[in-house]
Design a protein around this motif. Structure first.
Motif, PDB file in Angstrom:
ATOM      1  N   ARG A 225      10.152   8.147  -0.411  1.00  0.00           N
ATOM      2  CA  ARG A 225      10.267   7.266   0.751  1.00  0.00           C
ATOM      3  C   ARG A 225       9.551   5.939   0.522  1.00  0.00           C
ATOM      4  O   ARG A 225       9.594   5.064   1.378  1.00  0.00           O
ATOM      5  N   ARG A 226       8.884   5.788  -0.623  1.00  0.00           N
ATOM      6  CA  ARG A 226       8.033   4.613  -0.821  1.00  0.00           C
ATOM      7  C   ARG A 226       8.276   3.859  -2.116  1.00  0.00           C
ATOM      8  O   ARG A 226       7.801   2.741  -2.271  1.00  0.00           O
ATOM      9  N   VAL A 227       8.977   4.478  -3.070  1.00  0.00           N
ATOM     10  CA  VAL A 227       9.253   3.778  -4.329  1.00  0.00           C
ATOM     11  C   VAL A 227      10.761   3.725  -4.545  1.00  0.00           C
ATOM     12  O   VAL A 227      11.501   4.584  -4.057  1.00  0.00           O
ATOM     13  N   PRO A 228      11.248   2.701  -5.272  1.00  0.00           N
ATOM     14  CA  PRO A 228      12.689   2.600  -5.546  1.00  0.00           C
ATOM     15  C   PRO A 228      13.185   3.798  -6.344  1.00  0.00           C
ATOM     16  O   PRO A 228      12.452   4.396  -7.132  1.00  0.00           O
ATOM     17  N   ALA A 229      14.455   4.127  -6.131  1.00  0.00           N
ATOM     18  CA  ALA A 229      15.040   5.269  -6.824  1.00  0.00           C
ATOM     19  C   ALA A 229      14.981   5.086  -8.330  1.00  0.00           C
ATOM     20  O   ALA A 229      14.757   6.045  -9.085  1.00  0.00           O
ATOM     21  N   GLN A 230      15.192   3.853  -8.804  1.00  0.00           N
ATOM     22  CA  GLN A 230      15.173   3.614 -10.246  1.00  0.00           C
ATOM     23  C   GLN A 230      13.787   3.886 -10.830  1.00  0.00           C
ATOM     24  O   GLN A 230      13.650   4.477 -11.900  1.00  0.00           O
TER      25      GLN A 230
ATOM     26  N   PRO B 204       0.818  -1.223   0.000  1.00  0.00           N
ATOM     27  CA  PRO B 204       0.000   0.000   0.000  1.00  0.00           C
ATOM     28  C   PRO B 204       0.850   1.271   0.000  1.00  0.00           C
ATOM     29  O   PRO B 204       0.487   2.257  -0.653  1.00  0.00           O
ATOM     30  N   ASP B 205       1.966   1.243   0.752  1.00  0.00           N
ATOM     31  CA  ASP B 205       2.847   2.403   0.759  1.00  0.00           C
ATOM     32  C   ASP B 205       3.440   2.650  -0.622  1.00  0.00           C
ATOM     33  O   ASP B 205       3.527   3.791  -1.089  1.00  0.00           O
ATOM     34  N   ARG B 206       3.865   1.562  -1.296  1.00  0.00           N
ATOM     35  CA  ARG B 206       4.432   1.713  -2.632  1.00  0.00           C
ATOM     36  C   ARG B 206       3.385   2.231  -3.612  1.00  0.00           C
ATOM     37  O   ARG B 206       3.675   3.081  -4.454  1.00  0.00           O
ATOM     38  N   ASN B 207       2.176   1.713  -3.501  1.00  0.00           N
ATOM     39  CA  ASN B 207       1.108   2.191  -4.382  1.00  0.00           C
ATOM     40  C   ASN B 207       0.833   3.674  -4.150  1.00  0.00           C
ATOM     41  O   ASN B 207       0.624   4.437  -5.102  1.00  0.00           O
ATOM     42  N   ALA B 208       0.816   4.061  -2.885  1.00  0.00           N
ATOM     43  CA  ALA B 208       0.616   5.478  -2.563  1.00  0.00           C
ATOM     44  C   ALA B 208       1.756   6.322  -3.108  1.00  0.00           C
ATOM     45  O   ALA B 208       1.542   7.446  -3.604  1.00  0.00           O
ATOM     46  N   GLY B 209       2.967   5.780  -3.048  1.00  0.00           N
ATOM     47  CA  GLY B 209       4.117   6.486  -3.594  1.00  0.00           C
ATOM     48  C   GLY B 209       4.020   6.668  -5.099  1.00  0.00           C
ATOM     49  O   GLY B 209       4.363   7.730  -5.631  1.00  0.00           O
ATOM     50  N   VAL B 210       3.548   5.636  -5.794  1.00  0.00           N
ATOM     51  CA  VAL B 210       3.378   5.728  -7.249  1.00  0.00           C
ATOM     52  C   VAL B 210       2.339   6.780  -7.600  1.00  0.00           C
ATOM     53  O   VAL B 210       2.525   7.586  -8.525  1.00  0.00           O
TER      54      VAL B 210
ATOM     55  N   ASP C 108       7.022  14.675  -4.080  1.00  0.00           N
ATOM     56  CA  ASP C 108       8.287  13.958  -4.280  1.00  0.00           C
ATOM     57  C   ASP C 108       8.870  13.476  -2.959  1.00  0.00           C
ATOM     58  O   ASP C 108       9.408  12.368  -2.866  1.00  0.00           O
ATOM     59  N   LEU C 109       8.780  14.319  -1.935  1.00  0.00           N
ATOM     60  CA  LEU C 109       9.247  13.880  -0.614  1.00  0.00           C
ATOM     61  C   LEU C 109       8.478  12.641  -0.162  1.00  0.00           C
ATOM     62  O   LEU C 109       9.050  11.709   0.418  1.00  0.00           O
TER      63      LEU C 109
ATOM     64  N   GLY D 209      13.331   7.596 -11.065  1.00  0.00           N
ATOM     65  CA  GLY D 209      14.090   8.139 -12.186  1.00  0.00           C
ATOM     66  C   GLY D 209      13.442   7.838 -13.521  1.00  0.00           C
ATOM     67  O   GLY D 209      13.414   8.676 -14.419  1.00  0.00           O
ATOM     68  N   LEU D 210      12.913   6.617 -13.663  1.00  0.00           N
ATOM     69  CA  LEU D 210      12.236   6.254 -14.903  1.00  0.00           C
ATOM     70  C   LEU D 210      11.020   7.132 -15.141  1.00  0.00           C
ATOM     71  O   LEU D 210      10.762   7.567 -16.265  1.00  0.00           O
ATOM     72  N   PHE D 211      10.266   7.396 -14.083  1.00  0.00           N
ATOM     73  CA  PHE D 211       9.096   8.241 -14.267  1.00  0.00           C
ATOM     74  C   PHE D 211       9.506   9.663 -14.618  1.00  0.00           C
ATOM     75  O   PHE D 211       8.881  10.310 -15.459  1.00  0.00           O
ATOM     76  N   MET D 212      10.550  10.170 -13.971  1.00  0.00           N
ATOM     77  CA  MET D 212      11.025  11.515 -14.289  1.00  0.00           C
ATOM     78  C   MET D 212      11.423  11.628 -15.751  1.00  0.00           C
ATOM     79  O   MET D 212      11.280  12.680 -16.379  1.00  0.00           O
TER      80      MET D 212
END
Length: 299
Positions: free
Chosen positions: A245-250, A24-30, A240-241, A253-256
């Protein structure tokens, strides 16, 4: 690109989410990550609607005020205890911050949102590729260079001033990244970024005064500019902050790396700015170069 204090690092490098993040945290991060990108580009598009009344400089001035108020409220830097060793990179960071946004918005006024953001994106991409010694990144640099050549090839409709402003925005963004690293090492937390935003806001204060004295802006123009400041500075910074804290850096970066595509789509939907096949190909090459570099990276 993109992007202001929220764009403080090279896409895909040096960002690490907190360990053990749940699904759920990762989904929220996305969701936050997507919202940040969309908000950033929509804010830039809305801000450009105020160009006929207050111009790019007026929109940037209001955006700097909003960013300064938001960051100062969140970080509350203790300016009185800053040493000169801390102050000089903060001063340069504030200069880079204001110059980056002014050159970007001026470029948007000349060549449209999609092309301006794409050229600006060359700043962090260049830093990422220059820091690498891999052959694949040399290939990525060639792909990106081919994209730039495609975008800037001579033709009757080429706006070289707009292209130059976009490249200036790229240089300013690259400088912003490098200065942010120095400030981050010398000033705790986000105090350095907040102080830089406040200084940039002060530099643009005379711009706002001159604009008001020359031609009082309309309520609509001010509203557009304020919306640009909120959507392109305050919202992406907080989002972004949250997402980092919830998604991998890669993944971040891919989304950016698709921000130029988001900008082109936003410019088409909101502003009716059409891109030809050559412009689309150039944008695609630059996005592909960054994506390939991140996907093949070990980090």
């Amino acid at each position: 690109m993109q992007a202001a204090p929220e764009r403080s690092a090279v896409p895909g490098h040096g960002r690490t989410p907190s360990s053990g993040a749940s699904r759920p945290d990762r989904n929220a991060g996305v969701v936050a990550m997507v919202g940040s990108g969309v908000s950033n580009q929509v804010g830039a598009a809305i801000g450009s609607l105020a160009f006929p009344v207050i111009g790019p400089a007026g929109v940037v001035a209001v955006r700097q005020y909003v960013a300064a108020i938001a960051l100062m409220s969140l970080s509350r830097p203790r300016l009185s205890v800053f040493t000169w060793r801390q102050w000089w990179p903060v001063l340069l960071l504030g200069l880079a911050f204001g110059s980056m946004n002014l050159s970007l918005y001026s470029a948007i006024d000349h060549i449209g949102l999609g092309l301006a953001v794409t050229l600006e994106f060359l700043g962090p991409l260049s830093i990422a590729l220059a820091a690498s010694r891999r052959r694949i990144d040399a290939c990525c640099a060639l792909i990106a260079a081919a994209g730039v050549v495609t975008l800037m090839r001579p033709q009757p409709s080429t706006d070289y001033l707009g292209m130059g402003l976009g490249l200036l925005a790229a240089v300013c963004w690259a400088s912003y990244i490098l200065l942010n690293r120095t400030v981050g090492r010398r000033v705790p937390g986000a105090q350095g970024s907040a102080a830089a935003a406040a200084l940039s806001g002060l530099v643009f204060l005379p711009v706002g005064i001159i604009l008001v004295l020359r031609q009082p802006p309309t309520t609509g123009a001010v509203s557009y500019a304020v919306a640009a400041g909120v959507l392109s500075s305050a919202v992406p910074y907080l989002a972004d902050l949250f997402s980092l804290r919830r998604v991998p850096a890669q993944a971040f970066g891919l989304f950016m790396s698709i921000n130029p595509v988001l900008a082109a789509v936003t410019g088409w939907i909101v502003l009716g700015q059409q891109l030809g096949w050559s412009e689309s190909a150039g944008i695609g090459a630059i996005v592909a170069a960054n994506t390939l570099s991140i996907v093949t990276s070990r980090r």
